[in-house]
Design a protein around this motif. Structure first.
Motif, PDB file in Angstrom:
ATOM      1  N   LEU A   3       0.851  -1.045   0.050  1.00  0.00           N
ATOM      2  CA  LEU A   3      -0.074  -0.073   0.055  1.00  0.00           C
ATOM      3  C   LEU A   3       1.086   1.227  -0.111  1.00  0.00           C
ATOM      4  CD1 LEU A   3      -2.787  -1.175   2.263  1.00  0.00           C
ATOM      5  CD2 LEU A   3      -2.534  -1.618   0.100  1.00  0.00           C
ATOM      6  N   ASP A   4       1.229   1.640  -1.245  1.00  0.00           N
ATOM      7  CA  ASP A   4       2.160   2.925  -1.419  1.00  0.00           C
ATOM      8  C   ASP A   4       1.675   3.727  -2.140  1.00  0.00           C
ATOM      9  OD1 ASP A   4       2.307   1.506  -3.801  1.00  0.00           O
ATOM     10  OD2 ASP A   4       4.163   0.977  -3.889  1.00  0.00           O
ATOM     11  N   ALA A   5       2.177   4.675  -2.688  1.00  0.00           N
ATOM     12  CA  ALA A   5       1.990   5.698  -3.646  1.00  0.00           C
ATOM     13  C   ALA A   5       1.139   5.165  -5.020  1.00  0.00           C
ATOM     14  CB  ALA A   5       2.996   6.723  -4.008  1.00  0.00           C
ATOM     15  N   GLN A   6       1.711   4.182  -5.300  1.00  0.00           N
ATOM     16  CA  GLN A   6       1.005   3.585  -6.631  1.00  0.00           C
ATOM     17  C   GLN A   6      -0.290   3.012  -6.466  1.00  0.00           C
ATOM     18  OE1 GLN A   6       2.792   4.972  -9.278  1.00  0.00           O
ATOM     19  NE2 GLN A   6       1.535   2.975 -10.038  1.00  0.00           N
ATOM     20  N   TRP A   7      -0.539   2.460  -5.005  1.00  0.00           N
ATOM     21  CA  TRP A   7      -1.863   2.198  -4.649  1.00  0.00           C
ATOM     22  C   TRP A   7      -2.792   3.201  -4.655  1.00  0.00           C
ATOM     23  CZ3 TRP A   7      -3.630   3.414   0.208  1.00  0.00           C
ATOM     24  CH2 TRP A   7      -4.829   3.172   0.365  1.00  0.00           C
ATOM     25  N   ALA A   8      -2.217   4.282  -3.900  1.00  0.00           N
ATOM     26  CA  ALA A   8      -3.090   5.402  -3.575  1.00  0.00           C
ATOM     27  C   ALA A   8      -3.562   5.758  -5.018  1.00  0.00           C
ATOM     28  CB  ALA A   8      -2.319   6.454  -3.046  1.00  0.00           C
ATOM     29  N   LEU A   9      -2.805   6.106  -5.929  1.00  0.00           N
ATOM     30  CA  LEU A   9      -3.205   6.498  -7.323  1.00  0.00           C
ATOM     31  C   LEU A   9      -4.235   5.362  -8.178  1.00  0.00           C
ATOM     32  CD1 LEU A   9      -3.074   8.036  -9.884  1.00  0.00           C
ATOM     33  CD2 LEU A   9      -1.179   6.695 -10.677  1.00  0.00           C
ATOM     34  N   ARG A  10      -4.014   4.088  -7.805  1.00  0.00           N
ATOM     35  CA  ARG A  10      -4.955   3.043  -8.236  1.00  0.00           C
ATOM     36  C   ARG A  10      -6.000   3.340  -7.810  1.00  0.00           C
ATOM     37  NH1 ARG A  10      -6.923   1.298 -12.528  1.00  0.00           N
ATOM     38  NH2 ARG A  10      -7.423  -0.695 -12.559  1.00  0.00           N
ATOM     39  N   TRP A  11      -6.066   3.461  -6.163  1.00  0.00           N
ATOM     40  CA  TRP A  11      -7.284   3.585  -5.331  1.00  0.00           C
ATOM     41  C   TRP A  11      -8.375   4.747  -6.170  1.00  0.00           C
ATOM     42  CZ3 TRP A  11      -7.194   5.979   0.164  1.00  0.00           C
ATOM     43  CH2 TRP A  11      -8.520   6.291   0.645  1.00  0.00           C
ATOM     44  N   ILE A  12      -7.694   5.921  -6.276  1.00  0.00           N
ATOM     45  CA  ILE A  12      -8.305   7.131  -6.673  1.00  0.00           C
ATOM     46  C   ILE A  12      -9.065   7.006  -8.163  1.00  0.00           C
ATOM     47  CG2 ILE A  12      -8.373   9.535  -6.963  1.00  0.00           C
ATOM     48  CD1 ILE A  12      -8.349   8.504  -4.028  1.00  0.00           C
ATOM     49  N   GLU A  13      -8.125   6.165  -8.925  1.00  0.00           N
ATOM     50  CA  GLU A  13      -8.465   5.931 -10.357  1.00  0.00           C
ATOM     51  C   GLU A  13      -9.972   5.016 -10.370  1.00  0.00           C
ATOM     52  OE1 GLU A  13      -4.380   5.830 -12.920  1.00  0.00           O
ATOM     53  OE2 GLU A  13      -5.159   4.182 -12.106  1.00  0.00           O
ATOM     54  N   LEU A  14      -9.721   3.986  -9.414  1.00  0.00           N
ATOM     55  CA  LEU A  14     -11.005   2.936  -9.506  1.00  0.00           C
ATOM     56  C   LEU A  14     -12.067   3.854  -8.733  1.00  0.00           C
ATOM     57  CD1 LEU A  14      -9.264  -0.456  -8.195  1.00  0.00           C
ATOM     58  CD2 LEU A  14     -10.128   0.223 -10.632  1.00  0.00           C
ATOM     59  N   ALA A  15     -11.960   4.809  -7.685  1.00  0.00           N
ATOM     60  CA  ALA A  15     -12.942   5.372  -7.058  1.00  0.00           C
ATOM     61  C   ALA A  15     -13.693   6.316  -8.127  1.00  0.00           C
ATOM     62  CB  ALA A  15     -12.604   6.159  -5.638  1.00  0.00           C
ATOM     63  N   ALA A  16     -12.898   7.105  -9.114  1.00  0.00           N
ATOM     64  CA  ALA A  16     -13.288   7.971  -9.868  1.00  0.00           C
ATOM     65  C   ALA A  16     -14.315   7.019 -10.969  1.00  0.00           C
ATOM     66  CB  ALA A  16     -12.180   8.488 -10.683  1.00  0.00           C
ATOM     67  N   ALA A  17     -13.614   6.069 -11.347  1.00  0.00           N
ATOM     68  CA  ALA A  17     -14.364   5.253 -12.383  1.00  0.00           C
ATOM     69  C   ALA A  17     -15.697   4.765 -11.686  1.00  0.00           C
ATOM     70  CB  ALA A  17     -13.674   3.943 -12.774  1.00  0.00           C
ATOM     71  N   ASP A  18     -15.883   4.165 -10.660  1.00  0.00           N
ATOM     72  CA  ASP A  18     -17.047   3.821  -9.719  1.00  0.00           C
ATOM     73  C   ASP A  18     -18.088   5.187  -9.563  1.00  0.00           C
ATOM     74  OD1 ASP A  18     -16.358   1.439  -9.862  1.00  0.00           O
ATOM     75  OD2 ASP A  18     -15.908   1.179  -7.586  1.00  0.00           O
ATOM     76  N   VAL A  19     -17.558   6.096  -9.023  1.00  0.00           N
ATOM     77  CA  VAL A  19     -18.450   7.419  -8.948  1.00  0.00           C
ATOM     78  C   VAL A  19     -18.868   7.787 -10.431  1.00  0.00           C
ATOM     79  CG1 VAL A  19     -18.267   9.893  -8.243  1.00  0.00           C
ATOM     80  CG2 VAL A  19     -17.081   8.273  -6.767  1.00  0.00           C
ATOM     81  N   ALA A  20     -18.091   7.904 -11.451  1.00  0.00           N
ATOM     82  CA  ALA A  20     -18.376   8.091 -12.560  1.00  0.00           C
ATOM     83  C   ALA A  20     -19.723   7.218 -12.862  1.00  0.00           C
ATOM     84  CB  ALA A  20     -17.510   8.066 -13.788  1.00  0.00           C
ATOM     85  N   GLN A  21     -19.453   5.904 -12.868  1.00  0.00           N
ATOM     86  CA  GLN A  21     -20.425   4.887 -13.231  1.00  0.00           C
ATOM     87  C   GLN A  21     -21.805   4.880 -12.425  1.00  0.00           C
ATOM     88  OE1 GLN A  21     -19.403   0.795 -12.451  1.00  0.00           O
ATOM     89  NE2 GLN A  21     -20.540   0.108 -14.310  1.00  0.00           N
ATOM     90  N   GLN A  22     -21.646   5.290 -11.062  1.00  0.00           N
ATOM     91  CA  GLN A  22     -22.694   5.512 -10.334  1.00  0.00           C
ATOM     92  C   GLN A  22     -23.426   7.068 -10.076  1.00  0.00           C
ATOM     93  OE1 GLN A  22     -24.098   2.867  -8.782  1.00  0.00           O
ATOM     94  NE2 GLN A  22     -22.434   1.454  -9.950  1.00  0.00           N
ATOM     95  N   ARG A  23     -22.847   7.788 -11.028  1.00  0.00           N
ATOM     96  CA  ARG A  23     -23.156   9.159 -10.710  1.00  0.00           C
ATOM     97  C   ARG A  23     -24.717   9.566 -10.790  1.00  0.00           C
ATOM     98  NH1 ARG A  23     -21.132  14.287 -14.085  1.00  0.00           N
ATOM     99  NH2 ARG A  23     -23.326  15.353 -14.408  1.00  0.00           N
ATOM    100  N   ASP A  24     -25.537   8.952 -11.725  1.00  0.00           N
ATOM    101  CA  ASP A  24     -26.758   9.133 -11.875  1.00  0.00           C
ATOM    102  C   ASP A  24     -27.526   8.479 -10.691  1.00  0.00           C
ATOM    103  OD1 ASP A  24     -26.488  10.353 -14.292  1.00  0.00           O
ATOM    104  OD2 ASP A  24     -27.377   8.660 -15.525  1.00  0.00           O
ATOM    105  N   TYR A  25     -26.916   7.277 -10.141  1.00  0.00           N
ATOM    106  CA  TYR A  25     -27.783   6.825  -8.723  1.00  0.00           C
ATOM    107  C   TYR A  25     -27.380   7.699  -7.741  1.00  0.00           C
ATOM    108  CZ  TYR A  25     -28.010   3.310  -4.977  1.00  0.00           C
ATOM    109  OH  TYR A  25     -28.292   2.837  -3.975  1.00  0.00           O
ATOM    110  N   LEU A  26     -26.152   8.265  -7.575  1.00  0.00           N
ATOM    111  CA  LEU A  26     -26.083   9.258  -6.521  1.00  0.00           C
ATOM    112  C   LEU A  26     -26.879  10.526  -6.529  1.00  0.00           C
ATOM    113  CD1 LEU A  26     -22.079   8.785  -6.158  1.00  0.00           C
ATOM    114  CD2 LEU A  26     -23.744   7.960  -4.596  1.00  0.00           C
ATOM    115  N   VAL A  27     -26.917  10.695  -7.854  1.00  0.00           N
ATOM    116  CA  VAL A  27     -27.906  12.167  -8.050  1.00  0.00           C
ATOM    117  C   VAL A  27     -29.269  11.670  -7.672  1.00  0.00           C
ATOM    118  CG1 VAL A  27     -29.011  13.424 -10.034  1.00  0.00           C
ATOM    119  CG2 VAL A  27     -26.468  13.016  -9.816  1.00  0.00           C
TER     120      VAL A  27
END
Ligand code: ADP
Ligand code: MG
Length: 213
Positions: A3-27
């Motif tokens: 769990l290093d800086a690369q992991w943190a980047l991957r975390w936020i990439e995956l979170a961004a993709a999920d949030v984008a996919q669930q955007r309408d649901y969250l709306v």
């Protein structure tokens, strides 16, 4: 993966993709008990956070989380912007210098929750993101104390956050915009608790992915 800086980047990439996919649901969730902007706010913020991380190329988890904090603070807006911004800032401070082990993950989640509570003054049961972060921290601490590694601690935290988010449905909101609805806030999921569970699940997935690499 460690769990290093690369992991943190991957975390936020995956979170961004999920949030984008669930955007309408969250709306939709936020439209039911708020003003309907949560999906848009989070999508904008996490998209910007990925860009900022790619540009900054942080050398540690702490640096990465600080970049995320600043970006969310300046791009998300609404109630969630300062709350998530403060969460990531305190998480960054809790991350220390090196990679995260199980106890390190629990400390980071504790920092995030502390930041949210300091900023929003909510306690559990008020139908906010605190209702996802609090069980996540309890599960993370229990897993870390049992000797789990960082990935397993994140897995436990994500599962507890999902249960915490689901459990906001019967609650009456007493903080934030949803509290204006009083009794009518009952019977809906809290959008911020749901986005919290997406974010923590992404952290666990990033750790698992890295483990396979
Ligand atoms: P706004 O309410 O300003 O439109 P968002 O829609 O982006 O902002 O975010 C709403 C979410 O913010 C809620 O679902 C809730 O989880 C969270 N929230 C609001 N107020 C608080 C608070 N005082 N403490 C913790 N979380 C809060
Ligand atoms: Mg809103």
């Amino acid at each position: 993966m460690s769990l290093d800086a690369q992991w943190a980047l991957r975390w936020i990439e995956l979170a961004a993709a999920d949030v984008a996919q669930q955007r309408d649901y969250l709306v939709d969730l936020d439209r039911a008990i708020g003003d309907g902007d949560h999906g848009e706010n989070m999508d904008r913020g996490f998209t910007a956070a990925v860009e900022a991380l790619r540009e900054a190329q942080p050398g540690s988890v702490a640096e990465a989380l600080k970049t995320v904090a600043k970006t969310l603070m300046s791009t998300v807006g609404g109630a969630a912007g300062p709350l998530y911004g403060t969460a990531f800032l305190r998480a960054s401070k809790a991350a220390g210098d090196g990679e995260l082990d199980g106890a390190g993950v629990a400390a980071v989640i504790a920092g995030a929750l502390e930041g949210i509570r300091a900023r929003g003054k909510a306690v559990t049961g008020e139908k906010t993101m605190v209702d996802a972060w609090t069980p996540a921290l309890e599960a993370a601490r229990a897993a870390a104390e049992a000797g789990s590694d960082g990935a397993a601690v994140l897995e436990a935290a994500a599962t507890a956050a999902e249960a915490g988010a689901a459990a906001t449905e019967p609650l009456r909101a007493t903080k934030g915009r949803a509290s204006y609805l009083g009794e009518r806030s009952i019977g809906h999921l809290d959008p911020g608790a749901v986005s919290t569970s997406l974010i923590l699940r992404a952290a666990a997935r990033a750790a698992g992915e890295a483990g396979a690499a």
